[in-house]
Scaffold this motif. Structure first.
Motif, mmCIF file in Angstrom:
data_model
loop_
_atom_site.group_PDB
_atom_site.id
_atom_site.type_symbol
_atom_site.label_atom_id
_atom_site.label_comp_id
_atom_site.label_asym_id
_atom_site.label_seq_id
_atom_site.Cartn_x
_atom_site.Cartn_y
_atom_site.Cartn_z
ATOM 1 N N ALA A 271 5.658 -2.087 0.926
ATOM 2 C CA ALA A 271 4.372 -2.370 1.564
ATOM 3 C C ALA A 271 3.573 -3.378 0.731
ATOM 4 C CB ALA A 271 3.584 -1.073 1.756
ATOM 5 N N GLY A 272 3.668 -3.284 -0.592
ATOM 6 C CA GLY A 272 2.959 -4.221 -1.458
ATOM 7 C C GLY A 272 3.463 -5.646 -1.257
ATOM 8 N N VAL A 273 4.765 -5.807 -1.208
ATOM 9 C CA VAL A 273 5.337 -7.143 -1.016
ATOM 10 C C VAL A 273 4.993 -7.665 0.390
ATOM 11 C CG1 VAL A 273 7.510 -8.416 -0.842
ATOM 12 C CG2 VAL A 273 7.171 -6.792 -2.717
ATOM 13 N N ARG A 274 4.988 -6.788 1.370
ATOM 14 C CA ARG A 274 4.654 -7.197 2.742
ATOM 15 C C ARG A 274 3.199 -7.715 2.804
ATOM 16 N NH1 ARG A 274 4.003 -9.485 6.801
ATOM 17 N NH2 ARG A 274 3.275 -8.599 8.747
ATOM 18 N N THR A 307 13.907 -2.777 -11.428
ATOM 19 C CA THR A 307 14.646 -2.450 -10.206
ATOM 20 C C THR A 307 13.708 -2.196 -9.031
ATOM 21 O OG1 THR A 307 14.680 -0.127 -10.866
ATOM 22 C CG2 THR A 307 16.588 -1.458 -11.475
ATOM 23 N N GLY A 308 12.429 -2.383 -9.230
ATOM 24 C CA GLY A 308 11.458 -2.209 -8.152
ATOM 25 C C GLY A 308 10.091 -2.569 -8.681
ATOM 26 N N ALA A 309 9.091 -2.476 -7.801
ATOM 27 C CA ALA A 309 7.742 -2.909 -8.194
ATOM 28 C C ALA A 309 6.713 -1.875 -7.801
ATOM 29 C CB ALA A 309 7.401 -4.235 -7.526
ATOM 30 N N GLY A 310 5.688 -1.757 -8.638
ATOM 31 C CA GLY A 310 4.512 -1.005 -8.250
ATOM 32 C C GLY A 310 3.749 -1.789 -7.191
ATOM 33 N N SER A 311 2.798 -1.119 -6.531
ATOM 34 C CA SER A 311 2.069 -1.783 -5.442
ATOM 35 C C SER A 311 0.671 -2.194 -5.876
ATOM 36 C CB SER A 311 2.004 -0.870 -4.221
ATOM 37 O OG SER A 311 1.330 0.337 -4.543
ATOM 38 N N LEU A 312 0.475 -2.356 -7.171
ATOM 39 C CA LEU A 312 -0.783 -2.860 -7.712
ATOM 40 C C LEU A 312 -0.569 -4.332 -8.014
ATOM 41 C CD1 LEU A 312 -3.557 -1.568 -8.773
ATOM 42 C CD2 LEU A 312 -2.545 -1.819 -11.041
ATOM 43 N N PHE A 313 -1.352 -5.204 -7.394
ATOM 44 C CA PHE A 313 -1.223 -6.644 -7.639
ATOM 45 C C PHE A 313 -2.573 -7.281 -7.333
ATOM 46 C CE2 PHE A 313 -0.912 -8.316 -3.255
ATOM 47 C CZ PHE A 313 -0.640 -7.149 -2.550
ATOM 48 N N ARG A 376 -8.224 -7.237 -7.159
ATOM 49 C CA ARG A 376 -7.059 -6.381 -7.366
ATOM 50 C C ARG A 376 -6.855 -5.489 -6.154
ATOM 51 N NH1 ARG A 376 -6.265 -2.092 -12.239
ATOM 52 N NH2 ARG A 376 -7.403 -0.712 -10.829
ATOM 53 N N LEU A 377 -5.610 -5.405 -5.711
ATOM 54 C CA LEU A 377 -5.271 -4.551 -4.564
ATOM 55 C C LEU A 377 -4.323 -3.450 -5.012
ATOM 56 C CD1 LEU A 377 -4.336 -6.881 -1.563
ATOM 57 C CD2 LEU A 377 -6.427 -5.527 -1.849
ATOM 58 N N TYR A 378 -4.525 -2.286 -4.456
ATOM 59 C CA TYR A 378 -3.538 -1.226 -4.604
ATOM 60 C C TYR A 378 -3.132 -0.810 -3.194
ATOM 61 C CZ TYR A 378 -1.374 3.254 -4.977
ATOM 62 O OH TYR A 378 -0.469 4.275 -4.834
ATOM 63 N N ILE A 379 -1.840 -0.924 -2.903
ATOM 64 C CA ILE A 379 -1.363 -0.593 -1.559
ATOM 65 C C ILE A 379 -0.867 0.852 -1.544
ATOM 66 C CG2 ILE A 379 0.269 -1.211 0.276
ATOM 67 C CD1 ILE A 379 -1.995 -3.296 -0.332
ATOM 68 N N GLY A 380 -1.497 1.659 -0.712
ATOM 69 C CA GLY A 380 -1.168 3.085 -0.620
ATOM 70 C C GLY A 380 -0.082 3.350 0.413
ATOM 71 N N LEU A 381 -0.186 4.494 1.070
ATOM 72 C CA LEU A 381 0.883 4.931 1.979
ATOM 73 C C LEU A 381 0.551 4.702 3.455
ATOM 74 C CD1 LEU A 381 1.963 8.278 0.217
ATOM 75 C CD2 LEU A 381 3.068 6.034 0.082
ATOM 76 N N GLU A 382 -0.555 4.006 3.751
ATOM 77 C CA GLU A 382 -0.861 3.692 5.142
ATOM 78 C C GLU A 382 0.195 2.706 5.675
ATOM 79 O OE1 GLU A 382 -2.715 2.886 2.509
ATOM 80 O OE2 GLU A 382 -4.730 3.745 2.655
ATOM 81 N N ASP A 383 0.224 2.517 6.988
ATOM 82 C CA ASP A 383 1.123 1.492 7.537
ATOM 83 C C ASP A 383 0.610 0.115 7.101
ATOM 84 O OD1 ASP A 383 2.215 -0.533 9.408
ATOM 85 O OD2 ASP A 383 3.163 1.234 10.290
ATOM 86 N N PRO A 384 1.471 -0.714 6.499
ATOM 87 C CA PRO A 384 0.992 -2.007 5.985
ATOM 88 C C PRO A 384 0.403 -2.907 7.073
ATOM 89 C CG PRO A 384 3.395 -1.803 5.732
ATOM 90 C CD PRO A 384 2.882 -0.462 6.143
ATOM 91 N N GLU A 385 0.835 -2.747 8.332
ATOM 92 C CA GLU A 385 0.266 -3.613 9.383
ATOM 93 C C GLU A 385 -1.212 -3.271 9.615
ATOM 94 O OE1 GLU A 385 2.139 -6.189 10.005
ATOM 95 O OE2 GLU A 385 3.698 -5.140 8.845
#
Ligand SMILES: *Cc1c(COP(=O)(O)O)cnc(C)c1O
Length: 404
Positions: A271-274, A307-313, A376-385
């Protein structure tokens, strides 16, 4: 065994009788011993190795330590490593530093280090006459030129939690070890699921369990993992002297969070990358800073080691759209993003930041990169759209204001 499985079974004792899925919560100060021989045996145990006194640990804290340690060390022999808990993530940084550093020692911190770690170094370490020096997080193996006779500890944090610069940790660790220093990593962003610190030369790996392990914005906790050698030499005596016990209730809750962390993290990563890729299509965004995206200057290191990324960017606003009025237009009426410190829970967050204020060894913006406001954004568990629609409305509000 894979880490998703370790997260599910770690710290659980299988028994051949009916049992609850989750281990019971154990709270205790006093442990009682049936015989004199048992009491003598308990007295011979090092704190943290068995039931002696609630301060040193009970079943609920040992179960979490065991489960975290299994993920931190992967296929290594668990007998050679130890995880200890701390009341907060910050204490998982500060306690090993206090345990290792003495007056006259020199310590190197990345300029992108977590802000409270910087405050601790400025106030407390300087009072203890520890020499703190900041280095460019992009320094890599050239950190060798900063090493002194007295350098005891190098901190790494990759990526830093505001500006997301990736560090060449194996190169830094090689230079540190050549000069006799230890390396401690703040691994909160990637967690040991996405970056195995010990495979990359780190000696002490810490995480703020407050973030992804807790996962629900309802607890503060930290963990420190080190080899048995480092643990028994530095950490164990200091933990004991300080009386650094933790709450079994929080340990129980953190262990429950850990069970679903691998699954949550794969959603967070995707979701973060999206959301990051969508932000790059917007004219109101000057730059997206996200090491898991191919355009990012840290991407090659991320790809090599993680091997993966956190969703803080973060993303950067254009300089002429960075006034307080522009920022307020963007954030004030967001429906799904809240403004708040911390991260790692299920809900998305947005935070205007000011990285230049917290730098001494380097400048922000880095040469050649845009100088607007860093969000700064933190992407949680909501639908990314849904998150994208929320941000789109915010960026439209910002674009409706005249440039400043
Ligand atoms: C939040 C955080 C910490 C501190 O954790 P607390 O539990 O809030 O004390 C340390 N390092 C990083 C990178 C963090 O994001």
């Amino acid at each position: 065994m894979k880490n998703a499985t370790r997260a599910v079974i770690g710290g659980r004792r299988s028994a051949k009788e009916a049992r609850t899925v989750n281990p019971p919560l154990t709270r205790a100060s006093t442990i009682v011993f049936p015989t004199y021989a048992d009491l003598q045996a308990a007295n011979r145990t090092r704190s943290g190795d068995g039931l002696t006194y609630g301060l040193h640990g009970v079943q609920s804290t040992y179960e979490l330590e065991e489960a975290l340690c299994a993920i931190e060390i992967g296929d290594r022999d668990p007998a050679g490593y130890r995880t200890r808990l701390t009341q907060t993530g910050l204490m998982a940084v500060t306690m090993p530093m206090l345990a290792i550093l003495s007056p006259g020692d020199h310590c190197l911190l990345p300029d992108s280090v977590y802000g409270e770690t910087r405050n601790f170094a400025r106030r407390t370490l300087s009072r203890l006459k520890v020499e703190v020096e900041y280095y460019d997080p992009l320094i890599g193996g050239e950190i060798a030129v900063l090493m002194r006779e007295t350098t005891r500890l190098i901190l790494v944090e990759s990526p830093g939690s505001w500006t997301f610069e990736m560090q060449d940790i194996p190169a830094i660790a090689a230079a540190a070890h050549a000069g006799g220093a230890l390396v401690m990593m703040d691994n909160t962003w990637a967690t040991p699921l996405y970056f195995n610190a010990f495979d990359h030369g780190v000696d002490i790996s810490m995480q703020a369990l407050t973030k992804y392990v807790g996962g629900h914005a309802d607890l503060l906790f930290g963990s420190v993992t080190a080899s048995e050698e480092v643990y028994s030499r530095y950490l164990q005596p200091f933990w004991r002297d300080l009386g650094a016990g933790v709450s079994p209730d929080d340990a129980w809750l953190a262990l429950r969070g850990l069970r679903s962390m691998p699954t949550r993290l794969s959603h967070h990563h995707a979701a973060g990358v999206r959301v990051g890729a969508w932000l790059m299509t917007r004219a109101e965004v000057a730059e997206v800073i996200h090491p898991a995206m191919p355009h990012d200057p840290g991407h090659a290191l991320w790809q090599r080691d993680f091997t993966g990324a956190g969703s803080l960017f973060a993303f950067v606003l254009p300089e002429d759209r960075s006034s307080d009025a522009h920022v307020a237009a963007l954030v004030d009426d967001l429906a799904l993003f809240s403004m708040g410190f911390s991260w790692g829970g299920y809900e998305s967050l947005i935070l205007p930041t000011n990285p230049q204020a917290a730098r001494t060894a380097t400048t922000w913006p880095r040469p050649g990169r845009p100088g607007g406001r860093v969000m700064r954004l933190y992407i949680g568990l909501e639908d990314p759209e849904d998150l994208i629609a929320d941000l789109a409305a915010g960026l439209d509000r910002l674009a409706a204001l005249p440039p400043s």
